[in-house]
Design a protein around this motif. Sequence first.
Motif, PDB file in Angstrom:
ATOM      1  N   ASP A 149      24.768  16.298 -22.494  1.00 53.48           N
ATOM      2  CA  ASP A 149      24.700  17.693 -22.944  1.00 53.48           C
ATOM      3  C   ASP A 149      24.731  17.771 -24.474  1.00 53.48           C
ATOM      4  O   ASP A 149      24.047  18.617 -25.075  1.00 53.48           O
ATOM      5  CB  ASP A 149      25.845  18.511 -22.364  1.00 53.48           C
ATOM      6  CG  ASP A 149      25.616  18.911 -20.913  1.00 53.48           C
ATOM      7  OD1 ASP A 149      24.470  18.739 -20.439  1.00 53.48           O
ATOM      8  OD2 ASP A 149      26.572  19.378 -20.265  1.00 53.48           O
TER       9      ASP A 149
ATOM     10  N   GLU B  69      21.868  19.464 -26.865  1.00 52.80           N
ATOM     11  CA  GLU B  69      22.197  20.534 -27.815  1.00 52.80           C
ATOM     12  C   GLU B  69      21.843  20.182 -29.261  1.00 52.80           C
ATOM     13  O   GLU B  69      21.608  21.088 -30.070  1.00 52.80           O
ATOM     14  CB  GLU B  69      23.700  20.840 -27.731  1.00 52.80           C
ATOM     15  CG  GLU B  69      24.128  21.454 -26.410  1.00 52.80           C
ATOM     16  CD  GLU B  69      25.637  21.423 -26.222  1.00 52.80           C
ATOM     17  OE1 GLU B  69      26.336  20.939 -27.156  1.00 52.80           O
ATOM     18  OE2 GLU B  69      26.113  21.846 -25.159  1.00 52.80           O
ATOM     19  N   THR B  70      21.803  18.904 -29.600  1.00 48.02           N
ATOM     20  CA  THR B  70      21.667  18.520 -31.011  1.00 48.02           C
ATOM     21  C   THR B  70      20.379  17.782 -31.369  1.00 48.02           C
ATOM     22  O   THR B  70      19.948  17.837 -32.515  1.00 48.02           O
ATOM     23  CB  THR B  70      22.848  17.626 -31.428  1.00 48.02           C
ATOM     24  OG1 THR B  70      22.864  16.436 -30.622  1.00 48.02           O
ATOM     25  CG2 THR B  70      24.162  18.367 -31.266  1.00 48.02           C
TER      26      THR B  70
END
Length: 266
Positions: free
Chosen positions: A172, A176-177
């Motif tokens: 995750d 997200e990054t």
Amino acid sequence: MELSKFKALNDVDSVNAYISALEAFDGIAELQELKDLARTRGGVAAGKSILDVGCGFGLETRRLAEAAGAQGSACGLDKSADFIKEAQRRAEAGGQSIDYQTGDAAALPYGDGSFDCARAERILIYLTDFRAALCEMRRVLKPSGKIALIEPDFSTNTINISDRTLARRVLDHEIETAVENSFLPGPLVLALKDLGFANIEISSRALIFPQDLAASYFSSLAVNALKSSKITTSENEAWQTELDDLKARNAIFATISYFLFTADAP
């Protein structure tokens, strides 16, 4: 292996690690199947003018140039000056004439209707406004020209680490990054339709990571999650220990789903 700056390659000291990783990734059989489909359904053939947006260091661009032949042409554009330099070096070493340029996918330096075919692979996921790049690709395509797009769904990244809660937190964090559009395949069909593209076809493959690439890539994911305090030091140690054990037994099972979109320009 540090592979966390695909969004900002011009900021890294050396792209060598990225080149090595992309070469290994390029060798995945399922990805090559999608590339073959992209060339066939994307209209790549002798005598065609072809644009490779986000060409990197030219792995696929050189194949496109070979397919276009002496009567056709291939152009490659990438934001990374280091990638373009390496692409030019490889083309010259192979005796190929390819027009490489450093530039922005959302502001292509080509005239309207310049190309028979345009393609992009694993580039739209890194763009804040991927629709701007699609608009530009449509603009530089000739009427009824063909587009081919190969992009991953980052939410499908998997690794057989036994602690599934830990695996989810690490993955995750990557979602997200690492990219701007982690679920890009979802809105691509609508975006293509909104821009007037027709005859949209979709294919997919689940790519299976080779052992060495999986070990280095998924090791870096845990390190990055640790740096962001998404996991603890002990969790990172457990991750790395299990990953090393899996690799020693040739038993890493890591996958990600990739999608090919092909369509005809208006």
